[in-house]
Design a protein around this motif. Structure first.
Motif, PDB file in Angstrom:
ATOM      1  N   ASP A 269       0.833  -1.203   0.000  1.00  0.00           N
ATOM      2  CA  ASP A 269       0.000   0.000   0.000  1.00  0.00           C
ATOM      3  C   ASP A 269       0.866   1.250   0.000  1.00  0.00           C
ATOM      4  O   ASP A 269       0.577   2.223  -0.708  1.00  0.00           O
ATOM      5  N   ALA A 270       1.932   1.234   0.794  1.00  0.00           N
ATOM      6  CA  ALA A 270       2.797   2.414   0.892  1.00  0.00           C
ATOM      7  C   ALA A 270       3.482   2.695  -0.449  1.00  0.00           C
ATOM      8  O   ALA A 270       3.604   3.856  -0.863  1.00  0.00           O
ATOM      9  N   GLU A 271       3.931   1.637  -1.120  1.00  0.00           N
ATOM     10  CA  GLU A 271       4.588   1.825  -2.415  1.00  0.00           C
ATOM     11  C   GLU A 271       3.602   2.337  -3.460  1.00  0.00           C
ATOM     12  O   GLU A 271       3.941   3.208  -4.267  1.00  0.00           O
ATOM     13  N   LYS A 272       2.399   1.789  -3.452  1.00  0.00           N
ATOM     14  CA  LYS A 272       1.392   2.254  -4.407  1.00  0.00           C
ATOM     15  C   LYS A 272       1.085   3.735  -4.180  1.00  0.00           C
ATOM     16  O   LYS A 272       1.004   4.517  -5.138  1.00  0.00           O
ATOM     17  N   THR A 273       0.906   4.133  -2.932  1.00  0.00           N
ATOM     18  CA  THR A 273       0.611   5.536  -2.637  1.00  0.00           C
ATOM     19  C   THR A 273       1.765   6.435  -3.060  1.00  0.00           C
ATOM     20  O   THR A 273       1.551   7.507  -3.638  1.00  0.00           O
ATOM     21  N   ALA A 274       2.983   6.008  -2.809  1.00  0.00           N
ATOM     22  CA  ALA A 274       4.146   6.792  -3.228  1.00  0.00           C
ATOM     23  C   ALA A 274       4.201   6.910  -4.751  1.00  0.00           C
ATOM     24  O   ALA A 274       4.550   7.966  -5.302  1.00  0.00           O
ATOM     25  N   TYR A 275       3.857   5.830  -5.429  1.00  0.00           N
ATOM     26  CA  TYR A 275       3.835   5.828  -6.903  1.00  0.00           C
ATOM     27  C   TYR A 275       2.795   6.819  -7.420  1.00  0.00           C
ATOM     28  O   TYR A 275       3.068   7.604  -8.333  1.00  0.00           O
ATOM     29  N   TYR A 276       1.602   6.815  -6.851  1.00  0.00           N
ATOM     30  CA  TYR A 276       0.557   7.740  -7.297  1.00  0.00           C
ATOM     31  C   TYR A 276       0.970   9.184  -7.013  1.00  0.00           C
ATOM     32  O   TYR A 276       0.714  10.085  -7.820  1.00  0.00           O
ATOM     33  N   ARG A 277       1.628   9.396  -5.883  1.00  0.00           N
ATOM     34  CA  ARG A 277       2.078  10.753  -5.543  1.00  0.00           C
ATOM     35  C   ARG A 277       3.086  11.251  -6.576  1.00  0.00           C
ATOM     36  O   ARG A 277       3.035  12.421  -7.003  1.00  0.00           O
ATOM     37  N   ALA A 278       3.981  10.361  -7.018  1.00  0.00           N
ATOM     38  CA  ALA A 278       4.969  10.745  -8.031  1.00  0.00           C
ATOM     39  C   ALA A 278       4.293  11.033  -9.364  1.00  0.00           C
ATOM     40  O   ALA A 278       4.701  11.959 -10.093  1.00  0.00           O
TER      41      ALA A 278
END
Length: 561
Positions: A269-278
């Motif tokens: 979940d954390a990686e997905k959220t970071a990806y969307y933020r980028a």
């Protein structure tokens, strides 16, 4: 309101015996019908708009040649593009409103092989740049059928003083895929030729005021460092930047929207959220005005509710700048999950008989159930024509699936076009469509069979223009008449929106209701569309001219003309 046919059609002027006939583009010319036409074409076009008409030639023609058509007037000469209409042989009608047999749809080069058993119809289109001088332009179309010259067709084009924006004012997103295109053309998806074709298809959509999701499909490369997602944008930007920065077309048109491409490399979940933020940050850094959105699980079933809610939370945790689009009617189980709620068209209009949507509510009613910043889009599906094909044995069921706005080949052209007028009247915020090349990814011959999801053409608005089919040595997208009607519908929306901005909203709303009282009460009379077109054009020209006379700083609010 991009009607673009001869205004004199209703007068039914007689052309020379056996000579060309000018016919409204809102008439589908079938082999068993001979529409009455005119001897001359008289078109009206806004600056920044494309308009077309049909020229019907004698039957039995196998080869059409045409001299370039140049229209001269107060500004630079305007030229026309022309295609021959190819026919799709419908075997199973989309519903009781459809009919079997040949239907015009694909717009092929004039040089492409012809079927002499089908009518010979040439689709002629003129586009006026946004800075084109207003006034009357004239010329004559010269054509030959199998080497024999035909009587010339006089063309008159009135360029109106008002101007349409290059980019659609109604956000939209239609699906397309590099991998489907490659399969339809028999190419390797990773080949430069396939990637060039993707750009050509995307360009064709943009030329018709349509934005696309999917495209190359592949997400940017990503690696994660200290909780941050570091993305390699090289390939993504090479593909998408021209569609997002306005550099692809001379008009400066841009995609109105773009989808987030999920990455399998983001596993937590954390990686997905970071990806969307980028992803969000990259669009901001580039200054791309397109609305970035996340397409959640399509048409979620009850068992998909936890997934959609988890997707929504991950995207929102990225900062809230990426709305989550969910294709569902109002559903208490999904309450709060969607930032762009997207029901099907039939979910907005109550109708007697069997119900084709489990939660019918108009746009205003839907908004009361959503957060203040949420948007309401809609889309067509087989719920508009029936998901099985053919005439249902139950007459009430057939009626429930008839007369809706529709993108099916074997439905009347006004139904193909009506979504723009309906969008204006209903107040929806945008339109979604699941695919434009769906049939490319099947084993069938797209040129002979577009029957999918109970409809002819559902999810496919192009044909694969291969050298084997069209001749020549290059692959190219072949657009459909239906895509032209969709473009004209989006131009209808621009006309009505502009008229409202200029202070004549009551007239615009009344005009829209004359053409489409609801999603299934749509005028199928080209003459009525013609009459409304003339009245709206006259009001717009008058309002625009008056507004321009005020000079800068004195114009009414609601948008700069």
């Amino acid at each position: 309101m991009g009607v673009g046919w001869a205004w004199a059609v209703s007068a039914v002027l007689s052309a020379a015996p056996g000579g060309p006939q000018v016919v409204s583009p809102l008439v589908k010319v079938r082999p068993d019908a001979t529409p009455k036409g005119a001897a001359k074409a008289h078109l009206s076009v806004a600056r920044g708009e494309c308009e077309a008409t049909q020229v019907v030639l004698p039957k039995g023609v196998t080869r059409v040649t045409m001299k370039p058509l140049a229209l001269k007037g107060p500004g630079a000469p305007l030229t026309a593009e022309a295609w021959r209409e190819a026919y799709l042989d419908v075997k199973t009608p989309s519903n009781g409103q459809g009919r079997p047999g040949p239907w015009p749809d694909a717009l092929v080069p004039l040089s492409a092989p012809a079927n002499p058993r089908h009518p010979t119809v040439v689709y002629v289109e003129v586009c006026a740049p946004r800075k084109q001088a207003a006034g009357t332009y004239a010329g004559s179309l010269s054509a030959a059928a199998d080497g024999k010259p035909l009587p010339e067709v006089p063309f008159t084009l009135e360029v109106q003083p008002f101007e349409l924006p290059a980019t659609s004012s109604l956000p939209n997103s239609f699906g397309i895929s590099l991998y489907s295109i490659a399969k339809g053309h028999g190419l390797a998806a990773e080949s430069p030729e396939a990637k060039g074709l993707l750009r050509a298809y995307g360009k064709a959509l943009l030329e018709h005021r349509v934005s696309a999701h999917g495209m190359g499909m592949d997400p940017p490369g990503v690696k994660f460092q200290d909780g941050r997602a570091v993305l390699d944008w090289t390939a993504y930007d090479a593909e998408m930047a021209p569609f997002l920065d306005g550099s692809l077309l001379p008009s400066g048109a841009r995609f109105t929207t773009s989808d987030v491409r999920d990455s399998k490399k983001a596993s937590t979940d954390a990686e997905k959220t970071a990806y969307y933020r980028a992803f969000q940050q990259h669009f901001q850094d580039k200054g791309w005005p397109a609305q970035l959105f996340f397409y959640a699980k399509d048409e979620p079933k009850p068992e998909d509710v936890p997934l959609v809610k988890a997707q929504s939370k991950r995207v929102r945790d990225a900062g809230g700048g990426i709305p989550v689009l969910v294709t569902t009617p109002l559903d208490a189980a999904l309450q709060g999950a969607a930032d762009i709620l997207t029901p099907t068209l039939n979910c907005f209009y109550p109708r007697e008989g069997p119900q084709t949507c489990r939660a019918v509510a108009n746009t205003a009613q839907v908004r009361t159930r959503l957060p203040p910043r949420a948007k309401v889009w809609w889309y067509q599906s087989c719920n508009s024509h029936g998901c099985t094909g053919g005439t249902p044995p139950d007459a009430k069921l057939d009626r429930a699936y008839s007369d809706w706005a529709s993108y099916m080949v074997d439905h009347p052209a006004p139904l193909n076009r009506a979504m723009g007028v309906l969008a204006f009247s209903s107040g929806v915020d945008g339109e979604l469509y699941f695919d434009t090349v769906f049939a490319y990814n099947t084993k069938k011959d797209v040129w002979t069979d577009l029957f999918e999801f109970g409809g002819n053409g559902d999810g496919t608005l192009f044909y694969p223009g291969t050298p084997a089919k069209l001749g020549g040595g290059e692959h190219q997208p072949v657009v459909s008449l239906r895509l032209k009607h969709i473009r004209d519908g989006l131009e209808d929306y621009e006309y009505l929106r502009l008229l409202t901005q200029l202070g004549d909203g009551d007239f615009a709303r009344t005009a829209a209701k004359r053409l489409a009282r609801s999603g299934y009460e749509i005028s199928q009379d080209p003459g009525e569309w013609e009459q409304v077109r003339r009245e709206v054009t006259a009001r717009l020209a008058k309002r625009w001219t008056s507004e321009q006379a005020k000079g800068p700083g004195r114009r009414t609010s609601g948008g700069t003309p």
